[in-house]
Design a protein around this motif. Structure first.
Motif, PDB file in Angstrom:
ATOM      1  N   LEU A  79       0.861  -1.177   0.000  1.00 45.84           N
ATOM      2  CA  LEU A  79       0.000   0.000   0.000  1.00 45.84           C
ATOM      3  C   LEU A  79       0.897   1.227   0.000  1.00 45.84           C
ATOM      4  CD1 LEU A  79      -2.785   1.372   0.245  1.00 45.84           C
ATOM      5  CD2 LEU A  79      -2.566   1.157   2.736  1.00 45.84           C
ATOM      6  N   VAL A  80       0.764   2.063  -1.030  1.00 40.51           N
ATOM      7  CA  VAL A  80       1.570   3.276  -1.151  1.00 40.51           C
ATOM      8  C   VAL A  80       0.664   4.473  -0.893  1.00 40.51           C
ATOM      9  CG1 VAL A  80       3.058   4.660  -2.647  1.00 40.51           C
ATOM     10  CG2 VAL A  80       3.060   2.171  -2.859  1.00 40.51           C
ATOM     11  N   ILE A  81       1.005   5.251   0.133  1.00 36.99           N
ATOM     12  CA  ILE A  81       0.241   6.446   0.481  1.00 36.99           C
ATOM     13  C   ILE A  81       1.036   7.665   0.028  1.00 36.99           C
ATOM     14  CG2 ILE A  81      -0.905   7.749   2.310  1.00 36.99           C
ATOM     15  CD1 ILE A  81      -2.076   5.006   1.909  1.00 36.99           C
ATOM     16  N   ASP A  82       0.540   8.324  -1.008  1.00 38.98           N
ATOM     17  CA  ASP A  82       1.210   9.506  -1.551  1.00 38.98           C
ATOM     18  C   ASP A  82       0.716  10.766  -0.847  1.00 38.98           C
ATOM     19  OD1 ASP A  82       2.901  10.942  -3.150  1.00 38.98           O
ATOM     20  OD2 ASP A  82       1.744  10.721  -4.995  1.00 38.98           O
ATOM     21  N   GLU A  83       1.511  11.819  -0.936  1.00 43.37           N
ATOM     22  CA  GLU A  83       1.175  13.123  -0.333  1.00 43.37           C
ATOM     23  C   GLU A  83       0.934  12.978   1.166  1.00 43.37           C
ATOM     24  OE1 GLU A  83       1.709  15.511  -2.151  1.00 43.37           O
ATOM     25  OE2 GLU A  83       1.295  14.946  -4.213  1.00 43.37           O
ATOM     26  N   ILE A  84       1.805  12.232   1.831  1.00 42.37           N
ATOM     27  CA  ILE A  84       1.617  11.974   3.256  1.00 42.37           C
ATOM     28  C   ILE A  84       1.751  13.249   4.085  1.00 42.37           C
ATOM     29  CG2 ILE A  84       4.044  11.449   3.758  1.00 42.37           C
ATOM     30  CD1 ILE A  84       0.969   9.562   5.087  1.00 42.37           C
ATOM     31  N   GLN A  85       2.325  14.309   3.502  1.00 40.81           N
ATOM     32  CA  GLN A  85       2.465  15.560   4.248  1.00 40.81           C
ATOM     33  C   GLN A  85       1.117  16.168   4.613  1.00 40.81           C
ATOM     34  OE1 GLN A  85       3.511  15.173   1.119  1.00 40.81           O
ATOM     35  NE2 GLN A  85       2.585  16.731  -0.181  1.00 40.81           N
ATOM     36  N   PHE A  86       0.041  15.725   3.946  1.00 43.33           N
ATOM     37  CA  PHE A  86      -1.283  16.224   4.314  1.00 43.33           C
ATOM     38  C   PHE A  86      -1.628  15.873   5.752  1.00 43.33           C
ATOM     39  CE2 PHE A  86      -2.798  16.110  -0.362  1.00 43.33           C
ATOM     40  CZ  PHE A  86      -2.302  17.381  -0.559  1.00 43.33           C
ATOM     41  N   LEU A  87      -1.045  14.794   6.261  1.00 42.02           N
ATOM     42  CA  LEU A  87      -1.317  14.407   7.640  1.00 42.02           C
ATOM     43  C   LEU A  87      -0.877  15.482   8.622  1.00 42.02           C
ATOM     44  CD1 LEU A  87      -0.378  10.626   7.883  1.00 42.02           C
ATOM     45  CD2 LEU A  87      -2.641  11.647   8.010  1.00 42.02           C
ATOM     46  N   THR A 129       1.074  -3.301   9.039  1.00 35.51           N
ATOM     47  CA  THR A 129       2.302  -4.066   8.813  1.00 35.51           C
ATOM     48  C   THR A 129       2.463  -5.167   9.848  1.00 35.51           C
ATOM     49  OG1 THR A 129       3.361  -2.118   7.840  1.00 35.51           O
ATOM     50  CG2 THR A 129       4.794  -3.894   8.569  1.00 35.51           C
ATOM     51  N   ASN A 130       2.221  -4.835  11.119  1.00 35.61           N
ATOM     52  CA  ASN A 130       2.436  -5.797  12.197  1.00 35.61           C
ATOM     53  C   ASN A 130       1.395  -6.909  12.211  1.00 35.61           C
ATOM     54  OD1 ASN A 130       4.646  -4.342  13.079  1.00 35.61           O
ATOM     55  ND2 ASN A 130       3.457  -3.137  14.537  1.00 35.61           N
ATOM     56  N   ARG A 131       0.141  -6.565  11.910  1.00 34.88           N
ATOM     57  CA  ARG A 131      -0.938  -7.534  12.060  1.00 34.88           C
ATOM     58  C   ARG A 131      -1.068  -8.472  10.862  1.00 34.88           C
ATOM     59  NH1 ARG A 131      -5.577  -6.763  15.449  1.00 34.88           N
ATOM     60  NH2 ARG A 131      -5.183  -5.303  17.134  1.00 34.88           N
ATOM     61  N   ILE A 132      -1.159  -7.908   9.663  1.00 37.97           N
ATOM     62  CA  ILE A 132      -1.434  -8.752   8.485  1.00 37.97           C
ATOM     63  C   ILE A 132      -0.244  -8.832   7.539  1.00 37.97           C
ATOM     64  CG2 ILE A 132      -3.900  -8.253   8.631  1.00 37.97           C
ATOM     65  CD1 ILE A 132      -3.576  -6.425   6.203  1.00 37.97           C
ATOM     66  N   GLY A 133       0.895  -8.230   7.923  1.00 36.63           N
ATOM     67  CA  GLY A 133       2.090  -8.334   7.092  1.00 36.63           C
ATOM     68  C   GLY A 133       2.031  -7.503   5.839  1.00 36.63           C
ATOM     69  N   LEU A 134       1.238  -6.438   5.826  1.00 33.89           N
ATOM     70  CA  LEU A 134       1.117  -5.589   4.632  1.00 33.89           C
ATOM     71  C   LEU A 134       2.161  -4.480   4.668  1.00 33.89           C
ATOM     72  CD1 LEU A 134      -0.298  -4.552   2.090  1.00 33.89           C
ATOM     73  CD2 LEU A 134      -1.895  -3.311   3.572  1.00 33.89           C
ATOM     74  N   PRO A 135       3.096  -4.436   3.714  1.00 35.38           N
ATOM     75  CA  PRO A 135       4.064  -3.339   3.659  1.00 35.38           C
ATOM     76  C   PRO A 135       3.366  -2.027   3.285  1.00 35.38           C
ATOM     77  CG  PRO A 135       4.800  -5.229   2.362  1.00 35.38           C
ATOM     78  CD  PRO A 135       3.363  -5.459   2.689  1.00 35.38           C
ATOM     79  N   VAL A 136       3.761  -0.960   3.954  1.00 34.63           N
ATOM     80  CA  VAL A 136       3.209   0.366   3.678  1.00 34.63           C
ATOM     81  C   VAL A 136       4.359   1.310   3.354  1.00 34.63           C
ATOM     82  CG1 VAL A 136       1.838   2.284   4.561  1.00 34.63           C
ATOM     83  CG2 VAL A 136       1.294  -0.060   5.253  1.00 34.63           C
ATOM     84  N   VAL A 137       4.205   2.047   2.267  1.00 31.92           N
ATOM     85  CA  VAL A 137       5.224   3.007   1.833  1.00 31.92           C
ATOM     86  C   VAL A 137       4.618   4.402   1.881  1.00 31.92           C
ATOM     87  CG1 VAL A 137       6.706   3.770  -0.073  1.00 31.92           C
ATOM     88  CG2 VAL A 137       6.390   1.323   0.368  1.00 31.92           C
ATOM     89  N   PHE A 138       5.293   5.314   2.569  1.00 29.61           N
ATOM     90  CA  PHE A 138       4.870   6.704   2.629  1.00 29.61           C
ATOM     91  C   PHE A 138       5.670   7.524   1.621  1.00 29.61           C
ATOM     92  CE2 PHE A 138       3.798   6.098   7.383  1.00 29.61           C
ATOM     93  CZ  PHE A 138       2.527   5.674   7.059  1.00 29.61           C
ATOM     94  N   VAL A 139       4.979   8.369   0.874  1.00 31.14           N
ATOM     95  CA  VAL A 139       5.635   9.255  -0.092  1.00 31.14           C
ATOM     96  C   VAL A 139       5.212  10.680   0.221  1.00 31.14           C
ATOM     97  CG1 VAL A 139       6.025   9.769  -2.531  1.00 31.14           C
ATOM     98  CG2 VAL A 139       5.482   7.436  -1.829  1.00 31.14           C
TER      99      VAL A 139
END
Length: 513
Positions: A249-257, A276-286
């Protein structure tokens, strides 16, 4: 068509968000030769691991070009300059990113074997009992990691990630694996933008609608209807990601947070970490540098960001990389008098764009449009500087701070405003209307002779004035051609604005050489 019911979400949430979409295919399986990946259909459906050379070749995009196109009518050549927007140059940063994502996706699938006997039981356990306030998770072994891609706006972060993701099919349909029935809709990757209001609810709604649009499912109606709270929807979001075998899962424009002041930022970061910890899904912040302070608020986010090593997406500061990039786009010239790529060109474009690829590409394109429309038909320093002066107004504070390496000033500037091509072209139209800038026959002869000399003797004394500047260069700021004084003939206007000098001065300089 059925009307909305009271239990459905409001109309604003029904709008499908813009997202990057990839291709679909039926699964074919390839043994990678790596024992950790063997026998996992979600990994073997990704194909073989690419070499650096293979990845670079697959990502690069060079549209066809013929020198004869420079002889086409001006209005046609203006359209052809937009070919530059389709060019993609594979750089070392893209190769590094491809290798990181290749490892990230495959490693994340290692503990998620959909044919394993206890896999779906673990998924049910992992997606229940969510605690967003503390971030506590139920124990589950996971080899997944993630990383952050942080850099200046216009540096090519998002486009680079899109190119890498495009190497993989986004949607893979499985029907059987090793003669065993296996019906499964795998979503290899999903790239979506963070909601502008940093709303966890908005993120959930966007996620469900995108998944439904991709896979033809009905998750949005099932999980987002009524007045369900964010705490109820986030575990469902994790469950949907697991059901479709989401690879990354790639989350773009993370600076909006960082704009959120209601606590939504911490809750969302906790949720991503738990994915990531629970279901092993890698997350990438951009995101841009503005996101750095937000990502460092909690140590566990810093640790998660270094799973595959934090990726700083820098400008093209390496001279060799900068030359490679400029050389790759330089062949796409649509002016009648082609300009050779010299050391002066490398330095000029770097000074005006500070190694930001997006700005360099657009400056090169817009300079050609101005050269064509004014009849100059050459990419001269004066034309390039005038375009930068007219079109990079909003980006100039950042560019100036980068030139001076003023760290204090850069910290106060959160981002570089993107250059709007259509708006810039309209600005060029205002500066150079076709009725007043058609050169006279005398001006055409002089411009042809001048540009020919630039092409053949750019580095010789004959091609420079006594002060060492190029004959068509008016100085650091460069001239800006205006549409006023329409009674003045074309030759006089070009000369008064500094685009050309008198023939007598030209001859004196060449004789002195």
């Amino acid at each position: 068509m059925n009307s909305k019911t009271d239990n459905e979400i409001d109309s604003a949430a029904d709008i499908l968000p813009a997202y990057f979409r990839g291709r679909q295919e039926q699964a074919t399986y390839t043994d990678t030769g790596i024992w950790r990946y063997k026998g996992n259909p979600l990994i073997e459906a990704l194909g073989s691991v690419l070499t650096e050379k293979e990845a670079g070749k697959l990502m690069a995009s060079y549209p066809p070009y013929g020198e004869s196109e420079r002889n086409l009518p001006a209005e046609v050549r203006v359209h052809l300059t937009h070919t530059l927007l389709d060019v993609f140059v594979s750089l070392p940063a893209h190769i590094d990113l491809e290798q990181r994502l290749s490892c990230l996706i495959r490693s994340g699938y290692v503990p998620r074997h959909p044919l394993a006997q206890d896999h779906w039981k673990k998924v049910r356990t992992a997606t229940s009992g969510w605690d967003l306030e503390t971030g506590r998770t139920s124990p589950m072994r996971s080899t997944a990691t993630g990383f952050n891609v942080i850099g200046i706006s216009g540096g090519g972060k998002s486009s680079g990630i899109q190119k890498v993701l495009s190497l993989y099919s986004q949607l893979v349909f499985h029907y059987s694996f090793k003669k065993l029935p296996f019906t499964f809709c795998q979503i290899v990757w999903l790239m979506m933008s963070c909601p502008f209001d940093a709303s966890t609810r908005g993120l959930c709604l966007d996620f469900f609608r995108i998944i439904d649009d991709l896979a033809g499912t009905n998750h949005y109606r099932r999980y987002a209807k009524g007045r369900r709270t964010t705490d109820e929807m986030l575990p469902d979001m994790a469950r949907v990601a697991a059901v479709h075998g989401l690879g990354v899962l790639v989350i773009d424009e993370i600076q909006f947070l960082s704009e959120s002041s209601s606590g939504g930022r911490v809750r969302m970061l906790n949720f991503f970490c738990d994915l990531t910890n629970r279901i092993g899904l890698p997350v990438v912040f951009v995101g841009t540098y503005k996101a750095l302070a937000m990502l460092k608020t909690e140590f566990r986010q810093i640790r998660r960001g270094f799973g595959e090593g934090e990726k700083r997406w820098e400008r093209l500061l390496d001279a060799r990389t900068w030359r490679f990039f400029l050389k790759a786009i330089w062949r796409y010239q649509y002016v009648k008098q082609p300009t050779p790529l010299t050391d002066e060109c490398y330095d000029l474009f770097f000074d005006l764009t500070q190694g930001i690829p997006d700005l360099c590409m657009k400056l090169y394109m817009l300079s050609q449009i101005r050269a064509i429309r004014t009849g100059i038909e050459a990419i001269t320093p004066a034309v390039v500087r005038s375009v930068a002066k007219d079109c990079f107004i909003s980006a100039e504070p950042v560019l100036d701070a980068l030139r001076r390496n003023d760290i204090a000033a850069l910290e106060l500037i959160s981002d570089v405003h993107p250059v709007d091509i259509d708006e810039c072209i309209r600005a060029l139209d205002k500066v150079a209307d076709s009725s007043s800038l058609i050169p006279s026959p005398e001006a055409r002869k002089l411009m042809k002779r001048t540009t020919t000399l630039i092409g053949s003797k750019q580095n010789s004394p004959a091609a420079t004035a006594s002060d060492g500047k190029c004959l068509v260069d008016s100085g650091p700021a460069g001239p800006s051609l205006t549409a006023g004084d329409k009674d003045q003939p074309g030759y006089g206007r070009l000369r008064s604005k500094g685009f050309i000098r008198s023939g007598e001065e030209f001859l004196n300089n060449t004789e002195a050489a």
